[in-house]
Design a protein around this motif. Structure first.
Motif, short mmCIF file in Angstrom:
data_model
loop_
_atom_site.label_atom_id
_atom_site.label_comp_id
_atom_site.label_asym_id
_atom_site.label_seq_id
_atom_site.Cartn_x
_atom_site.Cartn_y
_atom_site.Cartn_z
N THR A 93 0.75 -0.58 -0.19
CA THR A 93 0.13 -0.34 -0.06
C THR A 93 1.12 1.12 0.16
OG1 THR A 93 -0.19 -0.31 1.99
CG2 THR A 93 -2.36 -1.06 1.18
N GLY A 94 0.68 2.05 -0.07
CA GLY A 94 1.15 3.67 -0.03
C GLY A 94 1.81 4.21 -1.55
N ILE A 95 2.50 5.29 -1.38
CA ILE A 95 3.29 5.37 -2.67
C ILE A 95 5.09 4.73 -3.38
CG2 ILE A 95 4.75 6.40 -1.73
CD1 ILE A 95 2.79 7.64 -5.14
N GLU A 96 5.16 3.67 -1.72
CA GLU A 96 6.57 3.03 -1.81
C GLU A 96 6.48 1.26 -2.68
OE1 GLU A 96 8.31 2.42 1.77
OE2 GLU A 96 9.01 4.98 2.15
N GLY A 97 4.63 1.57 -3.07
CA GLY A 97 4.35 0.02 -2.97
C GLY A 97 5.28 0.26 -4.27
N PRO A 98 5.13 0.45 -5.69
CA PRO A 98 5.83 0.49 -6.88
C PRO A 98 7.01 0.35 -6.74
CG PRO A 98 3.82 1.76 -6.93
CD PRO A 98 3.88 1.23 -5.61
N PHE A 99 7.96 0.92 -5.73
CA PHE A 99 9.10 1.26 -5.51
C PHE A 99 10.06 -0.13 -4.76
CE2 PHE A 99 8.81 5.40 -5.45
CZ PHE A 99 10.15 5.87 -6.23
N TRP A 100 9.19 -1.02 -3.81
CA TRP A 100 9.77 -2.20 -3.37
C TRP A 100 9.56 -3.39 -4.52
CZ3 TRP A 100 12.59 -2.48 0.31
CH2 TRP A 100 12.94 -0.92 1.09
N ARG A 101 8.15 -3.13 -5.43
CA ARG A 101 8.28 -4.15 -6.49
C ARG A 101 9.10 -4.12 -7.75
NH1 ARG A 101 2.29 -2.94 -5.53
NH2 ARG A 101 2.44 -1.15 -7.30
N ALA A 102 9.01 -3.08 -8.03
CA ALA A 102 10.23 -2.67 -8.42
C ALA A 102 11.69 -3.28 -8.26
CB ALA A 102 10.54 -1.56 -9.20
N ILE A 103 12.14 -3.43 -7.38
CA ILE A 103 13.32 -3.94 -6.34
C ILE A 103 13.62 -5.18 -6.97
CG2 ILE A 103 14.46 -4.21 -5.04
CD1 ILE A 103 13.93 -1.12 -4.14
N ALA A 104 11.64 -5.58 -6.11
CA ALA A 104 11.96 -7.37 -6.14
C ALA A 104 11.75 -7.55 -7.59
CB ALA A 104 10.11 -7.69 -5.77
N VAL A 105 11.40 -6.96 -8.86
CA VAL A 105 11.76 -7.29 -10.09
C VAL A 105 12.91 -7.46 -10.14
CG1 VAL A 105 10.57 -7.01 -12.68
CG2 VAL A 105 9.12 -6.59 -10.80
N PHE A 106 13.86 -6.55 -10.25
CA PHE A 106 15.33 -6.45 -10.56
C PHE A 106 16.08 -7.61 -9.36
CE2 PHE A 106 19.31 -5.31 -8.66
CZ PHE A 106 20.13 -4.95 -10.06
N ARG A 107 15.47 -7.40 -8.21
CA ARG A 107 16.06 -9.02 -7.84
C ARG A 107 16.08 -10.16 -8.48
NH1 ARG A 107 19.08 -9.02 -2.88
NH2 ARG A 107 19.17 -6.79 -1.46
#
Length: 382
Positions: free
Chosen positions: A2-16
């Motif tokens: 949730t929140g604006i940070e959600g897309p950032f963390w999803r992007a890091i997961a994809v990068f991982r």
């Protein structure tokens, strides 16, 4: 998430995940490097940690310093295993982790902004340099220093951290705007209800008092004043924090009259606009008490001064004074004029109220509030 940070963390997961696949491809193409068993063991650790972080990133409660610290330890450990997998360092080769090591830098940047992102980039870069130095066959030269990788890590940590912090601030401002809009709608609803009931009654009392005359005329006058004050209170306007500063002298001088003497210094008494209005309202409440308990023609004095970061306003009268225990009894009976309109307002501003009174000797109310430096906020006329 949730929140604006959600897309950032999803992007890091994809990068991982993508970086892990890339590291596996490099290891397979190199035939396992010099020590295949150790290489696949490191890849296995990376895969397990990738799965753990992908899950942890999806849970807000887990995205904190403990996860980030563990992430950095695992990343640095895998990096330092590079010479045990690849053997002597080869110019231009990537470490066993390849680009996977950037995931920790991105996570620190999203969580803590550009400063923590830069610190994480520094830690990972030092680990990379240590791994290359350990695998070097001779004295390390300038050509052995991975300048491009270090620069990219720092850019990733700083830029992603800065972008994430800006996104957080934008979300906070959007939430404030939503709350302000909701407050405005609530104010409008209350205004309609008050207009349909209280204001009409006050207006009726004012008109009837003028028609009847005598003591009723005074009652009508007071009802008219309260009606005007209440209309100002519920007037539909944006509900927003006060910006800039105001000169308290201007607000206090409005109370000057034939019975009220206002004395202010020659230099401005600057306060945040909202604080200045609240302090002036507390002074108005004190003067209302003088009129109510001493009579409409009773003299009163208002003194204001500023010294050592404090603005002090004193309201004095020569009325009958306040009997011991009367204020406490008034608060117990639900009459909160002094406790809320004066003491409550000043307390909310971080100030103090000192009251000196005795039967037959008048009353003196001293209100002191802290004053910010004049350079803290821009000046604004009240």
């Amino acid at each position: 998430m949730t929140g604006i940070e959600g897309p950032f963390w999803r992007a890091i997961a994809v990068f991982r995940v993508a970086s892990l696949v890339y590291a596996v491809v490099l290891l397979a193409r190199a035939g396992g490097y010099a020590h295949p068993a150790t290489g696949w063991l490191v890849i296995g650790v990376m895969a397990l940690w990738t799965a753990a972080t992908v899950f942890a990133y999806s849970v807000t409660e887990f995205r904190g310093r403990p996860l980030l610290a563990a992430d950095m330890l695992v990343t640095v450990g895998c990096l330092l295993a590079t010479p045990f997998v690849q053997g002597p360092y080869q110019q231009g080769s990537l470490p066993i982790t390849a680009t996977w090591m950037g995931g920790a830098v991105l996570a620190w940047g999203v969580h803590g902004g550009r400063r923590l992102g830069a610190l994480a980039a520094l830690a990972v870069s030092l680990a990379d340099l240590a791994a290359r130095a350990a695998g070097a066959s001779g004295p390390p030269g300038v050509e052995a220093v991975p300048i491009n990788g270090v620069v990219l890590l720092f850019l990733a940590g700083v830029l992603v951290g800065h972008t994430a912090r800006l996104a957080k601030k934008a979300e906070e401002r959007m939430q404030q705007a939503v709350e302000m809009e909701a407050a405005g709608r609530e104010r409008e609803r209350l205004a309609r209800g008050i207009h349909d009931s209280v204001l009409q009654v006050l207006s009726l009392v004012q008109r009837r008092g003028q028609e009847i005359g005598g003591e009723a005329a005074e009652l009508g006058r007071l009802a008219g004043e309260q009606e005007a004050a209440l209309r100002e209170l519920v007037r539909l306007r944006p509900v927003e924090p006060a910006a800039g500063t105001a000169d308290l002298r201007t607000l206090l001088q409005r109370y000057g009259s034939a019975t009220v003497t206002v004395s202010v210094p020659a230099t401005p008494l600057s306060l945040p606009a909202g604080a200045a209005r609240e302090l002036a309202a507390a002074v108005g409440a004190a003067l209302d008490n003088v009129t109510r308990h001493c009579g409409p023609q009773a003299p009163a004095w208002v003194f204001a001064e500023g010294d050592d970061g404090t603005i002090t306003v004193t309201v004095r009268d020569e009325g009958p004074g306040i009997a011991p225990g009367r204020l406490e009894q008034a608060a117990a009976d639900g009459r909160l004029g002094v406790s809320q309109s004066i003491r409550g307002r000043v307390a909310d501003l971080g100030g103090t109220v000192t009251m000196v009174s005795a039967p037959g000797r008048g009353t003196e109310i001293e209100m002191a509030v802290p004053a910010p430096e004049s350079s803290d906020v821009p000046h604004q006329n009240p």
